[in-house]
Design a protein around this motif. Structure first.
Motif, PDB file in Angstrom:
ATOM      1  N   GLU A  19      34.261  54.375 -43.071  1.00 22.48           N
ATOM      2  CA  GLU A  19      33.873  54.297 -44.485  1.00 22.48           C
ATOM      3  C   GLU A  19      34.284  52.954 -45.095  1.00 22.48           C
ATOM      4  O   GLU A  19      33.511  52.332 -45.829  1.00 22.48           O
ATOM      5  CB  GLU A  19      34.508  55.452 -45.271  1.00 22.48           C
ATOM      6  CG  GLU A  19      34.102  55.497 -46.729  1.00 22.48           C
ATOM      7  CD  GLU A  19      32.657  55.901 -46.955  1.00 22.48           C
ATOM      8  OE1 GLU A  19      32.013  55.312 -47.838  1.00 22.48           O
ATOM      9  OE2 GLU A  19      32.163  56.793 -46.260  1.00 22.48           O
ATOM     10  N   GLN A  20      35.493  52.507 -44.806  1.00 25.50           N
ATOM     11  CA  GLN A  20      35.962  51.231 -45.352  1.00 25.50           C
ATOM     12  C   GLN A  20      35.115  50.063 -44.851  1.00 25.50           C
ATOM     13  O   GLN A  20      34.736  49.187 -45.638  1.00 25.50           O
ATOM     14  CB  GLN A  20      37.428  51.008 -44.993  1.00 25.50           C
ATOM     15  CG  GLN A  20      38.375  51.931 -45.735  1.00 25.50           C
ATOM     16  CD  GLN A  20      39.791  51.890 -45.183  1.00 25.50           C
ATOM     17  OE1 GLN A  20      40.002  51.763 -43.966  1.00 25.50           O
ATOM     18  NE2 GLN A  20      40.765  52.021 -46.074  1.00 25.50           N
ATOM     19  N   LEU A  21      34.833  50.048 -43.540  1.00 23.18           N
ATOM     20  CA  LEU A  21      34.011  48.978 -42.995  1.00 23.18           C
ATOM     21  C   LEU A  21      32.603  49.036 -43.578  1.00 23.18           C
ATOM     22  O   LEU A  21      32.033  48.014 -43.954  1.00 23.18           O
ATOM     23  CB  LEU A  21      33.960  49.053 -41.467  1.00 23.18           C
ATOM     24  CG  LEU A  21      33.135  47.963 -40.771  1.00 23.18           C
ATOM     25  CD1 LEU A  21      33.658  46.564 -41.109  1.00 23.18           C
ATOM     26  CD2 LEU A  21      33.142  48.191 -39.259  1.00 23.18           C
ATOM     27  N   ALA A  22      32.072  50.234 -43.697  1.00 21.66           N
ATOM     28  CA  ALA A  22      30.734  50.413 -44.258  1.00 21.66           C
ATOM     29  C   ALA A  22      30.666  49.871 -45.680  1.00 21.66           C
ATOM     30  O   ALA A  22      29.713  49.161 -46.037  1.00 21.66           O
ATOM     31  CB  ALA A  22      30.353  51.890 -44.225  1.00 21.66           C
ATOM     32  N   THR A  23      31.653  50.190 -46.493  1.00 16.37           N
ATOM     33  CA  THR A  23      31.684  49.725 -47.878  1.00 16.37           C
ATOM     34  C   THR A  23      31.705  48.204 -47.942  1.00 16.37           C
ATOM     35  O   THR A  23      30.981  47.604 -48.734  1.00 16.37           O
ATOM     36  CB  THR A  23      32.909  50.310 -48.613  1.00 16.37           C
ATOM     37  OG1 THR A  23      32.789  51.736 -48.623  1.00 16.37           O
ATOM     38  CG2 THR A  23      33.006  49.799 -50.037  1.00 16.37           C
ATOM     39  N   LYS A  24      32.495  47.582 -47.098  1.00 20.04           N
ATOM     40  CA  LYS A  24      32.573  46.113 -47.069  1.00 20.04           C
ATOM     41  C   LYS A  24      31.238  45.483 -46.701  1.00 20.04           C
ATOM     42  O   LYS A  24      30.928  44.383 -47.137  1.00 20.04           O
ATOM     43  CB  LYS A  24      33.662  45.665 -46.092  1.00 20.04           C
ATOM     44  CG  LYS A  24      35.075  45.987 -46.548  1.00 20.04           C
ATOM     45  CD  LYS A  24      36.079  45.639 -45.464  1.00 20.04           C
ATOM     46  CE  LYS A  24      37.486  45.955 -45.890  1.00 20.04           C
ATOM     47  NZ  LYS A  24      38.103  44.937 -46.708  1.00 20.04           N
ATOM     48  N   LEU A  25      30.457  46.178 -45.879  1.00 22.05           N
ATOM     49  CA  LEU A  25      29.184  45.638 -45.407  1.00 22.05           C
ATOM     50  C   LEU A  25      27.987  46.125 -46.222  1.00 22.05           C
ATOM     51  O   LEU A  25      26.859  45.671 -46.002  1.00 22.05           O
ATOM     52  CB  LEU A  25      28.976  45.999 -43.934  1.00 22.05           C
ATOM     53  CG  LEU A  25      29.980  45.387 -42.968  1.00 22.05           C
ATOM     54  CD1 LEU A  25      29.811  45.983 -41.580  1.00 22.05           C
ATOM     55  CD2 LEU A  25      29.822  43.866 -42.938  1.00 22.05           C
ATOM     56  N   GLY A  26      28.217  47.058 -47.130  1.00 19.86           N
ATOM     57  CA  GLY A  26      27.135  47.584 -47.944  1.00 19.86           C
ATOM     58  C   GLY A  26      26.198  48.511 -47.191  1.00 19.86           C
ATOM     59  O   GLY A  26      25.000  48.560 -47.458  1.00 19.86           O
ATOM     60  N   VAL A  27      26.752  49.250 -46.225  1.00 17.08           N
ATOM     61  CA  VAL A  27      25.975  50.231 -45.459  1.00 17.08           C
ATOM     62  C   VAL A  27      26.693  51.573 -45.538  1.00 17.08           C
ATOM     63  O   VAL A  27      27.780  51.672 -46.095  1.00 17.08           O
ATOM     64  CB  VAL A  27      25.799  49.799 -43.975  1.00 17.08           C
ATOM     65  CG1 VAL A  27      25.057  48.472 -43.875  1.00 17.08           C
ATOM     66  CG2 VAL A  27      27.144  49.712 -43.260  1.00 17.08           C
ATOM     67  N   SER A  28      26.090  52.588 -44.966  1.00 13.81           N
ATOM     68  CA  SER A  28      26.709  53.916 -44.975  1.00 13.81           C
ATOM     69  C   SER A  28      27.712  54.054 -43.821  1.00 13.81           C
ATOM     70  O   SER A  28      27.616  53.347 -42.809  1.00 13.81           O
ATOM     71  CB  SER A  28      25.645  54.995 -44.849  1.00 13.81           C
ATOM     72  OG  SER A  28      25.051  54.949 -43.562  1.00 13.81           O
ATOM     73  N   ALA A  29      28.632  54.987 -43.989  1.00 23.14           N
ATOM     74  CA  ALA A  29      29.574  55.282 -42.908  1.00 23.14           C
ATOM     75  C   ALA A  29      28.821  55.822 -41.696  1.00 23.14           C
ATOM     76  O   ALA A  29      29.218  55.579 -40.555  1.00 23.14           O
ATOM     77  CB  ALA A  29      30.624  56.294 -43.380  1.00 23.14           C
ATOM     78  N   GLN A  30      27.717  56.519 -41.937  1.00 25.57           N
ATOM     79  CA  GLN A  30      26.905  57.039 -40.843  1.00 25.57           C
ATOM     80  C   GLN A  30      26.324  55.896 -40.021  1.00 25.57           C
ATOM     81  O   GLN A  30      26.196  56.016 -38.800  1.00 25.57           O
ATOM     82  CB  GLN A  30      25.772  57.940 -41.372  1.00 25.57           C
ATOM     83  CG  GLN A  30      26.251  59.243 -41.959  1.00 25.57           C
ATOM     84  CD  GLN A  30      26.756  59.107 -43.405  1.00 25.57           C
ATOM     85  OE1 GLN A  30      26.637  58.053 -44.023  1.00 25.57           O
ATOM     86  NE2 GLN A  30      27.333  60.165 -43.924  1.00 25.57           N
ATOM     87  N   ALA A  31      25.977  54.785 -40.684  1.00 24.73           N
ATOM     88  CA  ALA A  31      25.450  53.624 -39.956  1.00 24.73           C
ATOM     89  C   ALA A  31      26.509  53.088 -38.999  1.00 24.73           C
ATOM     90  O   ALA A  31      26.226  52.820 -37.828  1.00 24.73           O
ATOM     91  CB  ALA A  31      24.998  52.539 -40.919  1.00 24.73           C
TER      92      ALA A  31
END
Length: 90
Positions: A19-31
């Motif tokens: 989730e944290q990495l996804a937020t930083k990249l502007g994508v979903s945690a599922q991605a």
């Protein structure tokens, strides 16, 4: 090691959740989850931001010990071409 395994290892090394990495990249945690299980791959436009967030070079992200620019370009182009347009930025 595969790109998916490298993403997971490097993310865990940075003590980041999906989730944290996804937020930083502007994508979903599922991605991020799909990248780590090789279900999909990051969009080509996300490779540099992903490497930057994980504080590694593209070579390290792809697990390349000794490569040329043509090798890297070829792998990036293959990822872009093998990713369905509907999977980009998920």
């Amino acid at each position: 090691m595969s790109l998916s395994a490298n993403i997971k290892r490097l993310r865990l090394d940075k003590n980041l959740t999906q989730e944290q990495l996804a937020t930083k990249l502007g994508v979903s945690a599922q991605a991020v989850s799909k990248w780590e299980t090789s279900e999909t791959y990051p969009d080509g436009a996300l490779l540099v931001p992903l490497a930057n967030e994980l504080e590694v070079s593209l070579d390290e992200l792809f697990g390349n010990d000794s490569v040329t620019m043509a090798d890297i370009s070829g792998k990036i182009m293959k990822l872009i071409h093998n990713t369905e347009a509907t999977e980009h930025f998920n």
